[in-house]
Design an enzyme around this catalytic site. Structure first.
Site, mmCIF file in Angstrom:
data_model
loop_
_atom_site.group_PDB
_atom_site.id
_atom_site.type_symbol
_atom_site.label_atom_id
_atom_site.label_comp_id
_atom_site.label_asym_id
_atom_site.label_seq_id
_atom_site.Cartn_x
_atom_site.Cartn_y
_atom_site.Cartn_z
ATOM 1 N N LYS A 115 0.831 -1.212 0.000
ATOM 2 C CA LYS A 115 0.000 0.000 0.000
ATOM 3 C C LYS A 115 0.856 1.249 0.000
ATOM 4 O O LYS A 115 0.488 2.247 -0.608
ATOM 5 C CB LYS A 115 -0.936 0.018 1.212
ATOM 6 C CG LYS A 115 -2.152 -0.872 1.035
ATOM 7 C CD LYS A 115 -3.259 -0.493 1.997
ATOM 8 C CE LYS A 115 -4.432 -1.431 1.860
ATOM 9 N NZ LYS A 115 -5.488 -1.168 2.849
ATOM 10 N N LYS A 197 -3.674 -11.233 -7.725
ATOM 11 C CA LYS A 197 -4.943 -11.359 -7.021
ATOM 12 C C LYS A 197 -6.003 -10.452 -7.659
ATOM 13 O O LYS A 197 -5.681 -9.345 -8.079
ATOM 14 C CB LYS A 197 -4.719 -10.950 -5.557
ATOM 15 C CG LYS A 197 -5.869 -11.298 -4.647
ATOM 16 C CD LYS A 197 -5.649 -10.747 -3.245
ATOM 17 C CE LYS A 197 -6.793 -9.826 -2.913
ATOM 18 N NZ LYS A 197 -6.774 -9.200 -1.627
ATOM 19 N N LYS A 200 -10.152 -4.968 -6.147
ATOM 20 C CA LYS A 200 -11.145 -3.956 -6.513
ATOM 21 C C LYS A 200 -10.492 -2.692 -7.050
ATOM 22 O O LYS A 200 -11.126 -1.891 -7.700
ATOM 23 C CB LYS A 200 -12.068 -3.647 -5.332
ATOM 24 C CG LYS A 200 -11.369 -3.235 -4.050
ATOM 25 C CD LYS A 200 -12.378 -3.220 -2.891
ATOM 26 C CE LYS A 200 -11.655 -3.094 -1.560
ATOM 27 N NZ LYS A 200 -12.516 -3.368 -0.410
#
Ligand code: TRP
Length: 333
Positions: A115, A197, A200
């Site tokens: 992140k 993966k 979203k």
């Protein structure tokens, strides 16, 4: 434990639209605990603000996430469904646990590393201590079992370390929880890049199937899914694209990989992709219909938030005051 019942806790962030990865890897499995466990399912809005959110979107998605919990079959009479920021004990316990968590431990969290690479302009302290808030969520309810997708297992491990450390200094404070992952569907991969993966936040919207995508969109996305060279429909580490589709089809139909291989033997990728799209759309249709019905009733959702927060607070208060007492905070009744 609560009486003779074990406790389950999990949380979903109200950020972004939820994908079939969130559904198969987490939310769908929450229901199986409702009967035997005391269950807490939280909409973790405080976690969501570790990255910038548009307030109106965050607010809307908080309602949506609660509605989705219910649409996925979580009965609010049997599960405590609530919003994190409405129970102030989460943030308070997180502060205390920050003092029992090491800088080095947090630096090793892979999600933090990912992140902070993706949000290089906003590597705030909240992003860094995110797993401590998650530990507080879990430990406040003396949780035994935490159903999560694979990407969250490292955070639950850290939570165990924090709990053990605290218990060593102040015995018998926290139950040490365990992460459980669903048997299949732990990890649903991107339709465009099956080594990655399904996320979203993927820029390529064709790579991601959302729980609320309409039927045509779902079928179109699966039609475009990347498959591999060759034409055989078979689960194989060399065939990541096809294997991912087999996993998805298996999750939505309940068929085993072997049954699926047999069903499609001698048939082409085109047929198979259409079948996966249709199975996904069929399985999601009732969830979507229920979701829309629930979301239209804002007053009901708010009443639900209030009731859930009251229930959760009762348990959260007990643990927090136990912790405060053990630490030597003065308590006046
Ligand atoms: N970090 C989790 C995620 O992004 C959400 C979460 C917050 C959570 N608190 C939790 C999951 C406690 C399980 C238990 O998916």
């Amino acid at each position: 434990m609560f009486g003779d019942r074990k406790v389950t806790f999990s949380g979903v962030q109200p950020s972004g639209n939820l994908t079939i990865g969130n559904y198969l890897g987490a939310i769908r499995n929450f229901k199986e605990y409702s009967e035997q466990y005391k269950t807490f399912y939280c909409v973790v809005d405080e976690h969501a603000v570790t990255v910038r959110q548009t307030p109106a979107d965050l607010r809307r998605r908080t309602y949506e996430t609660l509605a989705l919990y219910m649409a996925c079959g979580l009965d609010p009479e049997k599960n405590t469904l609530y919003v994190q920021s409405m129970v102030h004990e989460h943030a308070e316990l997180a502060w205390i646990l920050n003092c029992f968590t090491m800088f080095g431990e947090l630096s090793r969290m892979t999600q933090f590393k990912d992140k902070s690479a993706r949000h290089a302009d906003n590597i705030n302290a909240g992003l860094f201590t995110y797993p401590v808030l998650m530990a507080a969520d879990i430990l406040l309810y003396q949780t035994d079992v935490v159903p999560v997708g694979v990407d969250q297992v490292q955070h639950v491990e850290l939570c165990r370390d924090i709990a053990n450390r605290f218990n060593q200094i102040h015995p018998d404070t926290f139950t040490v929880p365990e992460a459980v992952m669903p048997k299949s569907g732990k990890k649903i991969m991107s339709l465009a890049d099956p080594e990655k993966k399904m996320s979203k936040s993927d820029e390529n919207q064709n790579a991601v199937v959302y729980i609320l995508d309409d039927r045509d969109t779902i079928i179109r996305k699966f039609k475009r899914a990347v498959t591999d060279s060759g034409s055989e429909i078979r689960q194989d580490p060399q065939k990541a694209g096809v294997s991912n589709l087999i996993t998805i089809y298996s999750c939505f139909t309940g068929k085993t990989a072997e049954e699926i291989e047999r069903e499609f033997s001698g048939r082409g990728y085109g047929d198979f992709k259409l079948a996966v799209g249709e199975a996904t759309a069929d399985a999601l249709a009732p969830v979507q219909a229920e979701y829309r019905r629930l979301l239209a009733d804002k007053a009901m959702l708010e009443a639900q938030m209030k009731k859930g927060a009251e229930e959760a607070s009762y348990y959260a208060r007990r643990t927090l005051s136990k912790v405060q007492k053990k630490l030597g905070f003065v308590q006046i009744r």
